[in-house]
Design a protein around this motif. Sequence first.
Motif, PDB file in Angstrom:
ATOM      1  N   VAL A  32       0.824  -1.213   0.000  1.00 45.77           N
ATOM      2  CA  VAL A  32       0.000   0.000   0.000  1.00 45.77           C
ATOM      3  C   VAL A  32       0.856   1.260   0.000  1.00 45.77           C
ATOM      4  O   VAL A  32       0.608   2.194  -0.755  1.00 45.77           O
ATOM      5  CB  VAL A  32      -0.966  -0.002   1.213  1.00 45.77           C
ATOM      6  N   HIS A  33       1.878   1.303   0.853  1.00 44.76           N
ATOM      7  CA  HIS A  33       2.649   2.530   1.063  1.00 44.76           C
ATOM      8  C   HIS A  33       3.969   2.585   0.300  1.00 44.76           C
ATOM      9  O   HIS A  33       4.603   3.640   0.256  1.00 44.76           O
ATOM     10  CB  HIS A  33       2.912   2.733   2.553  1.00 44.76           C
ATOM     11  N   GLY A  34       4.420   1.452  -0.221  1.00 44.87           N
ATOM     12  CA  GLY A  34       5.653   1.450  -1.000  1.00 44.87           C
ATOM     13  C   GLY A  34       6.921   1.422  -0.179  1.00 44.87           C
ATOM     14  O   GLY A  34       8.010   1.470  -0.725  1.00 44.87           O
ATOM     15  N   SER A  35       6.816   1.381   1.135  1.00 46.66           N
ATOM     16  CA  SER A  35       8.003   1.294   1.990  1.00 46.66           C
ATOM     17  C   SER A  35       7.676   0.373   3.160  1.00 46.66           C
ATOM     18  O   SER A  35       6.516   0.066   3.418  1.00 46.66           O
ATOM     19  CB  SER A  35       8.395   2.677   2.516  1.00 46.66           C
ATOM     20  N   ARG A  36       8.693  -0.033   3.847  1.00 46.13           N
ATOM     21  CA  ARG A  36       8.435  -0.938   4.972  1.00 46.13           C
ATOM     22  C   ARG A  36       7.963  -0.153   6.193  1.00 46.13           C
ATOM     23  O   ARG A  36       8.221   1.040   6.329  1.00 46.13           O
ATOM     24  CB  ARG A  36       9.660  -1.784   5.305  1.00 46.13           C
ATOM     25  N   PHE A  37       7.253  -0.839   7.101  1.00 44.17           N
ATOM     26  CA  PHE A  37       6.718  -0.229   8.311  1.00 44.17           C
ATOM     27  C   PHE A  37       7.862  -0.021   9.298  1.00 44.17           C
ATOM     28  O   PHE A  37       8.509  -0.976   9.726  1.00 44.17           O
ATOM     29  CB  PHE A  37       5.635  -1.137   8.904  1.00 44.17           C
ATOM     30  N   ILE A  38       8.118   1.238   9.678  1.00 39.52           N
ATOM     31  CA  ILE A  38       9.298   1.531  10.503  1.00 39.52           C
ATOM     32  C   ILE A  38       8.952   1.759  11.974  1.00 39.52           C
ATOM     33  O   ILE A  38       9.837   1.999  12.787  1.00 39.52           O
ATOM     34  CB  ILE A  38      10.059   2.754   9.964  1.00 39.52           C
ATOM     35  N   LEU A  39       7.667   1.680  12.341  1.00 43.19           N
ATOM     36  CA  LEU A  39       7.281   1.962  13.726  1.00 43.19           C
ATOM     37  C   LEU A  39       6.893   0.697  14.490  1.00 43.19           C
ATOM     38  O   LEU A  39       6.037   0.731  15.363  1.00 43.19           O
ATOM     39  CB  LEU A  39       6.126   2.965  13.752  1.00 43.19           C
ATOM     40  N   GLU A  40       7.540  -0.392  14.164  1.00 43.66           N
ATOM     41  CA  GLU A  40       7.192  -1.652  14.820  1.00 43.66           C
ATOM     42  C   GLU A  40       7.521  -1.638  16.313  1.00 43.66           C
ATOM     43  O   GLU A  40       6.825  -2.250  17.120  1.00 43.66           O
ATOM     44  CB  GLU A  40       7.900  -2.818  14.139  1.00 43.66           C
ATOM     45  N   HIS A  41       8.535  -0.913  16.716  1.00 42.31           N
ATOM     46  CA  HIS A  41       8.863  -0.812  18.134  1.00 42.31           C
ATOM     47  C   HIS A  41       7.722  -0.155  18.904  1.00 42.31           C
ATOM     48  O   HIS A  41       7.407  -0.531  20.032  1.00 42.31           O
ATOM     49  CB  HIS A  41      10.170  -0.043  18.329  1.00 42.31           C
ATOM     50  N   ALA A  42       7.075   0.831  18.289  1.00 42.42           N
ATOM     51  CA  ALA A  42       5.930   1.485  18.934  1.00 42.42           C
ATOM     52  C   ALA A  42       4.740   0.535  18.981  1.00 42.42           C
ATOM     53  O   ALA A  42       4.016   0.475  19.983  1.00 42.42           O
ATOM     54  CB  ALA A  42       5.563   2.756  18.176  1.00 42.42           C
ATOM     55  N   TRP A  43       4.531  -0.215  17.915  1.00 40.06           N
ATOM     56  CA  TRP A  43       3.423  -1.173  17.888  1.00 40.06           C
ATOM     57  C   TRP A  43       3.598  -2.227  18.981  1.00 40.06           C
ATOM     58  O   TRP A  43       2.635  -2.636  19.634  1.00 40.06           O
ATOM     59  CB  TRP A  43       3.310  -1.835  16.518  1.00 40.06           C
ATOM     60  N   ASN A  44       4.816  -2.648  19.224  1.00 40.00           N
ATOM     61  CA  ASN A  44       5.057  -3.665  20.254  1.00 40.00           C
ATOM     62  C   ASN A  44       4.670  -3.164  21.641  1.00 40.00           C
ATOM     63  O   ASN A  44       4.316  -3.952  22.507  1.00 40.00           O
ATOM     64  CB  ASN A  44       6.518  -4.112  20.243  1.00 40.00           C
ATOM     65  N   VAL A  45       4.733  -1.865  21.855  1.00 40.05           N
ATOM     66  CA  VAL A  45       4.307  -1.296  23.137  1.00 40.05           C
ATOM     67  C   VAL A  45       2.798  -1.092  23.158  1.00 40.05           C
ATOM     68  O   VAL A  45       2.101  -1.474  24.104  1.00 40.05           O
ATOM     69  CB  VAL A  45       5.027   0.052  23.394  1.00 40.05           C
ATOM     70  N   LEU A  46       2.260  -0.533  22.096  1.00 41.94           N
ATOM     71  CA  LEU A  46       0.840  -0.150  22.067  1.00 41.94           C
ATOM     72  C   LEU A  46      -0.115  -1.323  21.914  1.00 41.94           C
ATOM     73  O   LEU A  46      -1.275  -1.213  22.318  1.00 41.94           O
ATOM     74  CB  LEU A  46       0.594   0.835  20.922  1.00 41.94           C
ATOM     75  N   LYS A  47       0.315  -2.413  21.360  1.00 45.16           N
ATOM     76  CA  LYS A  47      -0.615  -3.511  21.064  1.00 45.16           C
ATOM     77  C   LYS A  47      -1.244  -4.116  22.308  1.00 45.16           C
ATOM     78  O   LYS A  47      -2.271  -4.778  22.216  1.00 45.16           O
ATOM     79  CB  LYS A  47       0.075  -4.591  20.244  1.00 45.16           C
ATOM     80  N   HIS A  48      -0.701  -3.850  23.481  1.00 47.87           N
ATOM     81  CA  HIS A  48      -1.252  -4.405  24.718  1.00 47.87           C
ATOM     82  C   HIS A  48      -2.321  -3.521  25.349  1.00 47.87           C
ATOM     83  O   HIS A  48      -2.972  -3.921  26.292  1.00 47.87           O
ATOM     84  CB  HIS A  48      -0.135  -4.656  25.732  1.00 47.87           C
ATOM     85  N   TYR A  49      -2.516  -2.302  24.850  1.00 46.99           N
ATOM     86  CA  TYR A  49      -3.507  -1.391  25.409  1.00 46.99           C
ATOM     87  C   TYR A  49      -4.900  -1.717  24.873  1.00 46.99           C
ATOM     88  O   TYR A  49      -5.061  -2.217  23.765  1.00 46.99           O
ATOM     89  CB  TYR A  49      -3.148   0.060  25.083  1.00 46.99           C
ATOM     90  N   ASP A  50      -5.919  -1.409  25.661  1.00 40.20           N
ATOM     91  CA  ASP A  50      -7.302  -1.715  25.307  1.00 40.20           C
ATOM     92  C   ASP A  50      -7.698  -1.171  23.949  1.00 40.20           C
ATOM     93  O   ASP A  50      -8.425  -1.809  23.203  1.00 40.20           O
ATOM     94  CB  ASP A  50      -8.263  -1.139  26.357  1.00 40.20           C
ATOM     95  N   LYS A  51      -7.253   0.016  23.635  1.00 38.90           N
ATOM     96  CA  LYS A  51      -7.656   0.659  22.397  1.00 38.90           C
ATOM     97  C   LYS A  51      -7.251  -0.144  21.166  1.00 38.90           C
ATOM     98  O   LYS A  51      -7.921  -0.126  20.153  1.00 38.90           O
ATOM     99  CB  LYS A  51      -7.043   2.056  22.336  1.00 38.90           C
ATOM    100  N   TRP A  52      -6.171  -0.881  21.255  1.00 44.61           N
ATOM    101  CA  TRP A  52      -5.630  -1.554  20.093  1.00 44.61           C
ATOM    102  C   TRP A  52      -5.870  -3.060  20.101  1.00 44.61           C
ATOM    103  O   TRP A  52      -5.423  -3.750  19.196  1.00 44.61           O
ATOM    104  CB  TRP A  52      -4.137  -1.270  19.982  1.00 44.61           C
TER     105      TRP A  52
END
Length: 141
Positions: A32-52
């Motif tokens: 979709v974006h033509g580049s790799r996802f560079i915020l995986e470190h942030a996702w690893n923190v946020l994925k445990h919160y209720d919102k996500w």
Amino acid sequence: MGRDIYRGEKEEGVRCNDEDILTEAREMWKNVHGSRFILEHAWNVLKHYDKWTDRTQMSDGSSKRSGPNEGVSSKRPDGVKKVKSRRKAPISSSTSPSPSPSSSEFTRRISLGEDLLEYQKERDALRESTKEEDRKFKING
């Protein structure tokens, strides 16, 4: 169907672990974006919160795996604006309306207003006289 959106064209009955889902999500992002996802470190923190968290998996009940939010209500947390408005709101208005002030309270407030007005007039007159003295001093000096 909930997580199948993220799995792309895979069949509904096929079981995927989290790493398979992440690999496919990375591929989708790159397509979709033509580049790799560079915020995986942030996702690893946020994925445990209720919102996500994935709500369809939590409400399914068929999953034997316990998630990080087990026992926590699935209600979405309040947003920043709602929390700030709650903090700024006066406590008395939310509990019970204040009784209307009596006529003696009004007369007291009027008296205070008149006193304040008189004080301001005196202050303004003092400032004006100080300014005139300063002007005289500059002219003579």
